[in-house]
Design a protein around this motif. Structure first.
Motif, PDB file in Angstrom:
ATOM      1  N   GLY A 141       0.772  -1.350   0.002  1.00 35.55           N
ATOM      2  CA  GLY A 141       0.144  -0.110   0.021  1.00 35.55           C
ATOM      3  C   GLY A 141       0.717   1.308   0.047  1.00 35.55           C
ATOM      4  N   SER A 142       1.810   1.359   0.867  1.00 36.75           N
ATOM      5  CA  SER A 142       2.825   2.288   0.849  1.00 36.75           C
ATOM      6  C   SER A 142       4.070   2.601   0.153  1.00 36.75           C
ATOM      7  CB  SER A 142       2.930   2.614   2.442  1.00 36.75           C
ATOM      8  OG  SER A 142       3.897   1.553   2.853  1.00 36.75           O
ATOM      9  N   TYR A 181      -1.271   5.300  -0.018  1.00 35.30           N
ATOM     10  CA  TYR A 181      -1.810   4.467  -1.256  1.00 35.30           C
ATOM     11  C   TYR A 181      -2.638   5.791  -2.143  1.00 35.30           C
ATOM     12  CZ  TYR A 181      -3.810   0.941  -4.316  1.00 35.30           C
ATOM     13  OH  TYR A 181      -4.232   0.451  -5.569  1.00 35.30           O
TER      14      TYR A 181
END
Length: 296
Positions: free
Chosen positions: A74-75, A282
């Motif tokens: 996500g990051s 995200y």
């Protein structure tokens, strides 16, 4: 002058009759349809029980690895992934692992339900001004009414347990994703939509090929806020039988155990920070990708 000094309120008998009418009507509805509603929500209850047991039964290194992997995906930040590993290791070390898994289960299911209902509602609001004018006051009520107020009818209908807690969490947490989905779609540039129409795109092609992709940063901001608000309801949901980190917090309040309340409260904070940072990162990546595509 007496009229100006005292508000012309209803008499006690009239007010009592109104309250009795409302209470009797809802109790009759509960008696007639309570069992049917419980049967309707039974598959959701079974899924929640299965998912919670799955998280608790899965070896802790696998859970931490999955969480770290999701944080990385996500990051794209190794610092956030490492922070997630450290946070969950500390949570487990202090004996809060099972409660954390129970909280993760209800938050995950609640978020999926909110996404499943919230995004279509947001799309409907963006498509129709009339729908927006009808749904917006309902969202206002859901966001501002004290949670203890809507716990009363939920508990009267479904009793104490996971499903009433899940419904309470969803009522409180769904408005942000509905509002931000609507906002994101409405903010799509009119010239882009005109270009899509010029190429012969129908409504579905324009919605799924143009509007939703361009609105994704706003939609993910809504998902972020939904998760945060669901976590905020953990303690209140525990009052009606939902297991998790909220139960020890309630015990700490009842018995004045500072350390117990502080430890479990900080565990909830850790979950909130992890979810918040991952979803925000995200969303920023989506925004950067969109801007890069626009420049190309």
């Amino acid at each position: 002058m007496e009229f100006l000094e005292e508000f012309p309120e209803l008499g006690r008998q009239e007010l009592r009759d109104i309250k009795k009418t409302v209470d009797f009507a809802f109790k009759s509805f509960s008696r007639n349809y309570g069992e049917s509603l419980e049967s309707f929500f039974d598959p959701l209850l079974q899924f929640m029980i299965w998912f919670e047991r799955l998280l608790i039964a899965t070896p802790w290194p696998i859970i931490i690895g999955i969480i770290a992997g999701l944080a990385w995906l996500g990051s794209r930040s190794w610092k956030l992934a490492l922070g997630s590993i450290i946070a969950f290791f500390i949570i487990g070390r202090f004996g809060m692992w099972e409660d954390t898994m129970a909280t993760l289960a209800i938050i995950s299911v609640a978020t999926l339900i909110c996404i499943g209902f919230g995004i279509p509602l947001g799309i409907l609001m963006a498509r129709s001004n009339r729908a927006q004018s009808i749904i917006t006051p309902i969202l206002d009520i859901m966001q501002t009414i004290p949670s203890f107020v809507y716990l009363i009818p939920v508990v009267m209908l479904l009793g104490i347990g996971k499903v009433p807690g899940m419904i309470a969490v969803c009522i409180y947490a769904i408005p942000p994703i509905v509002r931000l989905t609507n906002l994101g779609i409405r903010l799509v540039d009119k010239e882009v939509l005109e270009a899509a129409d010029a190429f012969g795109a129908n409504y579905k092609q324009r919605l799924f090929g143009v509007q939703i992709p361009l609105a994704l940063p706003n939609i993910f901001a809504g998902v972020n806020q939904t998760i945060m608000m669901a976590l905020a309801m953990v303690v209140i949901a525990s009052m009606i039988g939902v297991k998790g980190l909220g139960v020890p917090v309630l015990q700490a309040v009842a018995n004045q155990y500072l350390a117990l309340g502080l430890m479990n409260g900080l565990a909830i904070v850790a979950l909130a920070i992890i979810f918040d940072r991952v979803s925000q990162a995200y969303g920023r990546r989506l925004q950067a990708h969109r801007q890069g595509a626009d420049h190309d």
